[in-house]
Motif scaffolding. Structure first.
Motif, PDB file in Angstrom:
ATOM      1  N   TYR A 134      -2.322  -9.313  -5.850  1.00  0.00           N
ATOM      2  CA  TYR A 134      -1.211  -9.713  -4.534  1.00  0.00           C
ATOM      3  C   TYR A 134      -2.064 -10.970  -3.991  1.00  0.00           C
ATOM      4  O   TYR A 134      -0.483 -10.899  -3.701  1.00  0.00           O
ATOM      5  CB  TYR A 134      -1.640  -8.596  -3.837  1.00  0.00           C
ATOM      6  N   LEU A 152      -7.164  -5.951  -7.744  1.00  0.00           N
ATOM      7  CA  LEU A 152      -5.555  -5.817  -7.867  1.00  0.00           C
ATOM      8  C   LEU A 152      -5.350  -6.669  -6.532  1.00  0.00           C
ATOM      9  O   LEU A 152      -4.753  -7.625  -6.498  1.00  0.00           O
ATOM     10  CB  LEU A 152      -5.287  -4.444  -7.521  1.00  0.00           C
ATOM     11  N   SER A 160       1.193  -1.299   0.090  1.00  0.00           N
ATOM     12  CA  SER A 160       0.028  -0.057  -0.085  1.00  0.00           C
ATOM     13  C   SER A 160       0.914   1.522  -0.242  1.00  0.00           C
ATOM     14  O   SER A 160       1.944   1.259   0.822  1.00  0.00           O
ATOM     15  CB  SER A 160      -1.295  -0.081   1.404  1.00  0.00           C
ATOM     16  N   ARG A 188      -8.992  -1.057  -6.678  1.00  0.00           N
ATOM     17  CA  ARG A 188      -8.442  -2.289  -5.625  1.00  0.00           C
ATOM     18  C   ARG A 188      -8.331  -3.336  -5.550  1.00  0.00           C
ATOM     19  O   ARG A 188      -7.581  -4.402  -4.911  1.00  0.00           O
ATOM     20  CB  ARG A 188      -8.459  -0.779  -3.882  1.00  0.00           C
ATOM     21  N   ARG A 217      -3.462  -0.882 -12.677  1.00  0.00           N
ATOM     22  CA  ARG A 217      -3.926   0.870 -12.583  1.00  0.00           C
ATOM     23  C   ARG A 217      -4.334   1.654 -14.064  1.00  0.00           C
ATOM     24  O   ARG A 217      -5.176   1.905 -14.481  1.00  0.00           O
ATOM     25  CB  ARG A 217      -2.964   2.008 -11.481  1.00  0.00           C
ATOM     26  N   GLU A 268       1.245  -3.166 -10.292  1.00  0.00           N
ATOM     27  CA  GLU A 268       0.287  -2.558  -9.501  1.00  0.00           C
ATOM     28  C   GLU A 268       0.183  -1.584 -10.960  1.00  0.00           C
ATOM     29  O   GLU A 268      -0.859  -0.667 -10.986  1.00  0.00           O
ATOM     30  CB  GLU A 268       1.107  -2.008  -8.135  1.00  0.00           C
TER      31      GLU A 268
END
Length: 358
Positions: free
Chosen positions: A279, A274, A172, A271, A265, A261
């Motif tokens: 992740y 993703l 993050s 999010r 995006r 990431e």
């Protein structure tokens, strides 16, 4: 080769050696079952006696505070001994390994084989012999309850710990840019530095103080709700073993390149998507490894379980300790063998989950 080992290999391995020594010292400091069986007085046995025999939470808290100081002194000493030294190594996968031959090879083999025999093979063989001899004497339907209690606590604590650790370990930008958030995450993993008895006494003392504050302001005590509850025991497990799950999961998360990431995006991924499609799949090996380690530790955990368990929630580890403390070592072999069997089930389960990812 011997000179290379002492002059190069050992200095390069110094951080790992220091970390291993620290873990060994912390585990020895936190041990309760072995020192209790050998009637050797330590902080952990004194803490249990203060609460279990005399029901004095104040004395137990004082002893626990001293043990916390000793624990943090060991951590500080390890950091100080390591100093500011840093060690780097390049890719050595292409270098041919050294194979010991002749007398040195046989000595190394005998040493490793001797450790294996003394630490695993011979104890397991003795447990199998005792279990076969006294199975009909010790076995009863109670063992289904012991197995169920161990299983429920193990899988519940593992699931909670892994879920929380995964949330904390997810990459993050806010976490990377916030020093306070990183500090809070660091504090959440310090529970592993505390022995189980200290964790248990701290929770009991905290609940009692909350009850006193509640009574002072006209409320009621919550001791009867949380003392001897599964919720308090699970909270102790999660706090105690969070570091294991977080370190393993975080290590997998740190290997994810930022370009993944950025690409997601650019393609308009949210999010949630993703996390779900990038992740979590890439962090799965670390998540499973952390879950396996947590499950094994929870299964064999004794001090916190002994002090916080609900009435009638005896686990296999507690059964082993109770029989051994009465000198019934032969009968204790049966729950000990069940713990080995239970651990094997956990390993097979996690291996199956891991193999399904590839």
């Amino acid at each position: 080769p011997l000179r290379v080992f002492w002059k190069i290999s050992v200095p390069l391995a110094r951080p790992a050696i220091a970390a291993g020594v620290l873990v060994t010292l912390m585990e020895t400091l936190a041990d309760f079952g072995v020192v209790s069986l050998f009637n050797y007085s330590t902080f952990t046995t004194a803490i249990y006696s203060a609460w279990g025999d005399f029901r004095s939470i104040e004395v137990a808290a004082q002893l626990a505070s001293l043990l916390v100081l000793v624990s943090f002194f060991l951590i500080y000493f390890e950091r100080k001994a390591r100093g500011k030294a840093k060690y780097y190594s390049s890719d050595v996968s292409h270098i041919k390994a050294y194979y010991a031959k002749g007398l040195s090879g046989w000595l190394i083999f005998l040493f490793v084989f001797g450790v294996f025999m003394l630490s695993f093979a011979m104890p397991l063989l003795q447990i199998l012999i005792w279990s076969a001899e006294l199975f009909s004497v010790e076995w009863s339907d109670r063992y289904f309850d012991y197995f169920a209690s161990s299983g429920i606590l193990t899988f519940s604590a593992t699931a909670l710990t892994v879920v929380i650790a995964t949330i904390l370990a997810l990459p993050s930008r806010q976490k990377s840019n916030s020093k306070s958030l990183q500090l809070l995450i660091r504090f959440s993993t310090l529970g592993y530095a505390l022995p189980g008895s200290v964790m248990a006494v701290g929770l009991l003392y905290g609940v009692q103080n909350i009850s006193l504050i509640s009574i002072y302001f006209g409320g009621s005590s919550i001791n009867h709700i949380l003392f001897g509850s599964v919720a308090l025991l699970l909270f102790a497990y999660v706090s105690r073993f969070m570091a294991i799950a977080y370190n393993s999961t975080s290590a997998s998360g740190e290997q994810i390149k930022p370009v993944y990431e950025q690409s997601a995006r650019l393609l308009g991924a949210s999010r949630f998507r993703l996390i779900k499609e990038v992740y979590l799949p890439m962090m799965t090996p670390g998540i499973l490894a952390g879950g396996l380690l947590v499950a094994i530790d929870v299964m064999k955990e004794l001090p916190a379980t002994y002090l916080l368990r609900p009435f009638g929630w005896d686990t296999l580890a507690i059964r082993v300790f109770e029989l051994s403390s009465e000198g019934l070592f032969e009968r204790a072999a049966i729950p000990a063998l069940m713990m080995v069997f239970f651990g094997a089930i956990i390993m097979l389960l996690f291996n199956k989950l891991d193999s399904e990812q590839y």
